[in-house]
Design a protein around this motif. Structure first.
Motif, PDB file in Angstrom:
ATOM      1  N   PRO A 107      -3.354 -11.927  12.858  1.00 52.29           N
ATOM      2  CA  PRO A 107      -3.308 -12.688  14.111  1.00 52.29           C
ATOM      3  C   PRO A 107      -2.995 -11.809  15.319  1.00 52.29           C
ATOM      4  CG  PRO A 107      -1.483 -13.316  12.640  1.00 52.29           C
ATOM      5  CD  PRO A 107      -2.399 -12.442  11.855  1.00 52.29           C
ATOM      6  N   ALA A 108      -2.411 -10.624  15.071  1.00 52.11           N
ATOM      7  CA  ALA A 108      -2.144  -9.706  16.188  1.00 52.11           C
ATOM      8  C   ALA A 108      -3.401  -8.905  16.555  1.00 52.11           C
ATOM      9  CB  ALA A 108      -1.003  -8.768  15.804  1.00 52.11           C
ATOM     10  N   GLY A 109      -4.515  -9.150  15.836  1.00 52.48           N
ATOM     11  CA  GLY A 109      -5.783  -8.508  16.197  1.00 52.48           C
ATOM     12  C   GLY A 109      -6.134  -7.261  15.402  1.00 52.48           C
ATOM     13  N   TYR A 110      -5.346  -6.935  14.388  1.00 48.27           N
ATOM     14  CA  TYR A 110      -5.615  -5.708  13.620  1.00 48.27           C
ATOM     15  C   TYR A 110      -6.403  -6.043  12.359  1.00 48.27           C
ATOM     16  CZ  TYR A 110      -2.100  -3.892  16.783  1.00 48.27           C
ATOM     17  OH  TYR A 110      -1.408  -3.548  17.913  1.00 48.27           O
ATOM     18  N   GLU A 111      -7.713  -5.998  12.491  1.00 49.29           N
ATOM     19  CA  GLU A 111      -8.607  -6.295  11.368  1.00 49.29           C
ATOM     20  C   GLU A 111      -8.616  -5.109  10.397  1.00 49.29           C
ATOM     21  OE1 GLU A 111     -10.584  -9.015  10.629  1.00 49.29           O
ATOM     22  OE2 GLU A 111      -9.517 -10.077  12.224  1.00 49.29           O
ATOM     23  N   PRO A 112      -8.924  -5.354   9.122  1.00 47.72           N
ATOM     24  CA  PRO A 112      -8.941  -4.252   8.149  1.00 47.72           C
ATOM     25  C   PRO A 112      -9.920  -3.152   8.539  1.00 47.72           C
ATOM     26  CG  PRO A 112      -9.161  -6.370   7.049  1.00 47.72           C
ATOM     27  CD  PRO A 112      -9.230  -6.647   8.514  1.00 47.72           C
ATOM     28  N   ARG A 172      -1.061  -0.250  10.872  1.00 53.51           N
ATOM     29  CA  ARG A 172      -1.416  -0.837  12.170  1.00 53.51           C
ATOM     30  C   ARG A 172      -2.179   0.182  13.028  1.00 53.51           C
ATOM     31  NH1 ARG A 172       0.313  -1.085  17.294  1.00 53.51           N
ATOM     32  NH2 ARG A 172       1.988   0.415  16.924  1.00 53.51           N
ATOM     33  N   LEU A 173      -1.712   1.429  12.999  1.00 46.94           N
ATOM     34  CA  LEU A 173      -2.367   2.461  13.810  1.00 46.94           C
ATOM     35  C   LEU A 173      -3.781   2.765  13.293  1.00 46.94           C
ATOM     36  CD1 LEU A 173       0.670   4.836  14.398  1.00 46.94           C
ATOM     37  CD2 LEU A 173      -0.456   3.370  16.096  1.00 46.94           C
ATOM     38  N   ILE A 174      -3.937   2.793  11.972  1.00 45.43           N
ATOM     39  CA  ILE A 174      -5.282   3.028  11.405  1.00 45.43           C
ATOM     40  C   ILE A 174      -6.208   1.872  11.791  1.00 45.43           C
ATOM     41  CG2 ILE A 174      -6.620   3.187   9.259  1.00 45.43           C
ATOM     42  CD1 ILE A 174      -4.159   4.632   8.026  1.00 45.43           C
ATOM     43  N   ARG A 175      -5.698   0.662  11.718  1.00 48.23           N
ATOM     44  CA  ARG A 175      -6.543  -0.487  12.089  1.00 48.23           C
ATOM     45  C   ARG A 175      -6.852  -0.499  13.583  1.00 48.23           C
ATOM     46  NH1 ARG A 175      -4.655  -5.749   8.572  1.00 48.23           N
ATOM     47  NH2 ARG A 175      -4.689  -4.766   6.510  1.00 48.23           N
ATOM     48  N   LYS A 176      -5.918  -0.003  14.373  1.00 43.90           N
ATOM     49  CA  LYS A 176      -6.136   0.026  15.825  1.00 43.90           C
ATOM     50  C   LYS A 176      -7.187   1.073  16.220  1.00 43.90           C
ATOM     51  CE  LYS A 176      -3.806   0.684  20.238  1.00 43.90           C
ATOM     52  NZ  LYS A 176      -2.542   0.914  20.947  1.00 43.90           N
ATOM     53  N   TYR A 177      -7.041   2.296  15.708  1.00 45.22           N
ATOM     54  CA  TYR A 177      -7.898   3.402  16.163  1.00 45.22           C
ATOM     55  C   TYR A 177      -9.149   3.594  15.314  1.00 45.22           C
ATOM     56  CZ  TYR A 177      -4.277   4.630  19.491  1.00 45.22           C
ATOM     57  OH  TYR A 177      -3.387   4.595  20.529  1.00 45.22           O
ATOM     58  N   SER A 205      -3.571  -0.268   2.087  1.00 44.87           N
ATOM     59  CA  SER A 205      -3.132  -1.211   3.133  1.00 44.87           C
ATOM     60  C   SER A 205      -4.122  -1.406   4.285  1.00 44.87           C
ATOM     61  CB  SER A 205      -1.799  -0.750   3.729  1.00 44.87           C
ATOM     62  OG  SER A 205      -0.877  -0.470   2.722  1.00 44.87           O
ATOM     63  N   ALA A 206      -4.717  -0.290   4.763  1.00 44.06           N
ATOM     64  CA  ALA A 206      -5.531  -0.422   5.983  1.00 44.06           C
ATOM     65  C   ALA A 206      -6.733  -1.339   5.766  1.00 44.06           C
ATOM     66  CB  ALA A 206      -5.984   0.955   6.463  1.00 44.06           C
ATOM     67  N   GLY A 207      -7.324  -1.262   4.589  1.00 42.07           N
ATOM     68  CA  GLY A 207      -8.558  -2.015   4.360  1.00 42.07           C
ATOM     69  C   GLY A 207      -8.382  -3.352   3.661  1.00 42.07           C
ATOM     70  N   SER A 208      -7.154  -3.668   3.273  1.00 40.19           N
ATOM     71  CA  SER A 208      -6.938  -4.909   2.513  1.00 40.19           C
ATOM     72  C   SER A 208      -6.410  -5.999   3.437  1.00 40.19           C
ATOM     73  CB  SER A 208      -5.927  -4.678   1.378  1.00 40.19           C
ATOM     74  OG  SER A 208      -6.438  -3.749   0.467  1.00 40.19           O
ATOM     75  N   ARG A 209      -7.225  -7.001   3.592  1.00 34.83           N
ATOM     76  CA  ARG A 209      -6.973  -8.058   4.562  1.00 34.83           C
ATOM     77  C   ARG A 209      -5.603  -8.719   4.428  1.00 34.83           C
ATOM     78  NH1 ARG A 209     -10.403  -9.913   7.894  1.00 34.83           N
ATOM     79  NH2 ARG A 209      -9.761 -11.881   8.808  1.00 34.83           N
ATOM     80  N   LEU A 264       7.455   1.683   7.422  1.00 35.57           N
ATOM     81  CA  LEU A 264       6.690   2.850   7.913  1.00 35.57           C
ATOM     82  C   LEU A 264       5.219   2.717   7.511  1.00 35.57           C
ATOM     83  CD1 LEU A 264       6.417   5.631   9.255  1.00 35.57           C
ATOM     84  CD2 LEU A 264       7.163   6.680   7.102  1.00 35.57           C
ATOM     85  N   ARG A 265       4.976   2.327   6.255  1.00 31.45           N
ATOM     86  CA  ARG A 265       3.589   2.160   5.808  1.00 31.45           C
ATOM     87  C   ARG A 265       2.862   1.142   6.697  1.00 31.45           C
ATOM     88  NH1 ARG A 265       2.282   0.068  -0.220  1.00 31.45           N
ATOM     89  NH2 ARG A 265       3.887   1.613  -0.692  1.00 31.45           N
ATOM     90  N   LYS A 266       3.589   0.082   7.043  1.00 32.69           N
ATOM     91  CA  LYS A 266       2.976  -0.958   7.886  1.00 32.69           C
ATOM     92  C   LYS A 266       2.641  -0.423   9.276  1.00 32.69           C
ATOM     93  CE  LYS A 266       3.758  -5.658   9.510  1.00 32.69           C
ATOM     94  NZ  LYS A 266       4.668  -6.812   9.456  1.00 32.69           N
ATOM     95  N   GLU A 267       3.550   0.365   9.821  1.00 38.97           N
ATOM     96  CA  GLU A 267       3.323   0.946  11.148  1.00 38.97           C
ATOM     97  C   GLU A 267       2.075   1.845  11.132  1.00 38.97           C
ATOM     98  OE1 GLU A 267       6.609   1.853  13.652  1.00 38.97           O
ATOM     99  OE2 GLU A 267       4.860   1.516  14.914  1.00 38.97           O
ATOM    100  N   LEU A 268       1.940   2.655  10.089  1.00 35.65           N
ATOM    101  CA  LEU A 268       0.776   3.550  10.002  1.00 35.65           C
ATOM    102  C   LEU A 268      -0.506   2.742   9.758  1.00 35.65           C
ATOM    103  CD1 LEU A 268       2.163   6.639   8.017  1.00 35.65           C
ATOM    104  CD2 LEU A 268       2.532   5.974  10.392  1.00 35.65           C
TER     105      LEU A 268
END
Ligand SMILES: [Zn+2]
Length: 246
Positions: A161-166, A105-110, A149-153, A99-103
Motif C-alpha cells: 500500500p506504500a507503493g513498493y511493488e515487487p 524497500r530500496l530495491i523495490r523503489k530503485y 523479499s524484493a520479488g515476493s509480493r 534491516l532486510r525490510k529496509e533494503l
C-alpha cells in the motif's frame, strides 16, 4: 570467465564508508562510464572508525558526518549520483528483519537489475584479516533482500500500500569470495578506484593505497587475460530477454 556485462541500474549495499571503494570501485567506475545508473547504499556511517585515544563517544556524530562527506566525494569520483546513508550504528550491525525490510524497500523503489554486496560467508581472509562482522551482516541482509523479499509480493506486505511493488534484480555480484567465477577487467578504471579511495582521508593512507590496490588488482587478474581485475561470484537470477533462446 571475464565479464563485459553492463547493467542499466546497479545498487550496492555496503556496511561502511570506504568498503565499496576497496571492493567494487573499479567495476562501478567502469559501469558508470558506460552509462549505468548506480545507487550506493551505505548502511552505517562508520562512526566507530577511530582509535584516537583523545576521542570518546562524543566524537561519533562528528566522525559520521566526516565519513559521509568522504563517501560522497568518493562516489563523485566513481560517477555515482545517488548515495543513501541508513545510519545504523557502526560495529553493531546484525542481519535483522527490519534491516532486510529496509533494503527490500530500496530495491523495490530503485528497481536495480544488478545488486552488488559482500560475502555473507566471509570470515577469514589470508592469515591476517578476520572479517569485520558488519560486512557479513550487511551482505546477508542484502542477499536475503534480493531473494526472496524484493520479488515476493506478500513478504513485507505493508510495503504494497506504500507503493513498493515487487521487483526481481537479475544479477547479484558477491565480492570477497574464494568461490569467484567472474572477473571484471578494471585495467582502465583502476586509477579512478584509487582516486575514489583516496577521498577517505580519515581511514586510508593516501600515499600507500594506490600501491596496495594495484597489487590486489594484479593478483585478482592472475592467469586471466587482463592486467587488473575485481572478482565476484555472480548469481544470474533472471536471464535477459535476449539471452532466452527458443
Ligand atoms: Zn568495512
Amino acid at each position: 570467465m571475464s565479464d563485459e556485462y553492463i547493467p542499466k541500474i546497479a545498487m550496492t549495499f555496503q556496511a561502511h564508508p570506504d568498503d565499496q571503494e576497496f571492493s567494487v570501485g573499479g567495476t562501478l567506475a567502469k559501469w558508470a562510464k558506460a552509462g549505468c545508473e548506480i545507487i550506493s547504499v551505505v548502511i552505517t556511517s562508520g562512526d566507530s572508525g577511530s582509535n584516537d585515544p583523545s576521542k570518546d563517544a562524543s566524537y561519533k556524530p562528528i566522525l559520521a558526518e566526516l565519513r559521509e562527506k568522504e563517501q560522497l566525494a568518493a562516489n563523485q569520483v566513481l560517477g555515482i549520483k545517488e548515495t543513501i546513508f541508513l545510519r545504523y550504528p557502526d560495529g553493531e550491525l546484525e542481519p535483522t528483519i527490519p534491516l532486510r525490510k529496509e533494503l527490500t524497500r530500496l530495491i523495490r523503489k530503485y528497481k536495480p537489475d544488478t545488486v552488488l554486496t559482500g560475502n555473507p560467508e566471509g570470515w577469514f581472509y589470508g592469515n591476517e584479516y578476520l572479517n569485520h562482522p558488519d560486512h557479513r551482516a550487511a551482505a546477508q541482509a542484502a542477499c536475503t533482500a534480493v531473494f526472496p523479499s524484493a520479488g515476493s509480493r506478500l513478504i513485507f506486505a505493508d510495503l504494497l500500500p506504500a507503493g513498493y511493488e515487487p521487483h526481481d534484480p537479475k544479477r547479484l555480484y558477491v565480492h570477497g569470495t574464494d568461490k569467484a567465477d567472474t572477473w571484471v577487467d578494471i585495467t582502465e578504471t583502476l586509477d579512478i578506484k584509487i582516486k575514489a579511495l583516496q577521498q577517505h582521508v580519515s581511514q586510508v593512507p593516501v600515499d600507500e593505497v594506490g600501491k596496495w590496490m594495484t597489487e590486489w588488482a594484479e593478483e585478482e587478474a592472475k592467469d586471466k587475460e587482463m592486467k587488473y581485475a575485481e572478482s565476484y561470484k555472480v548469481m544470474i537470477l533472471k536471464k535477459d530477454e535476449e539471452e532466452k533462446v527458443g
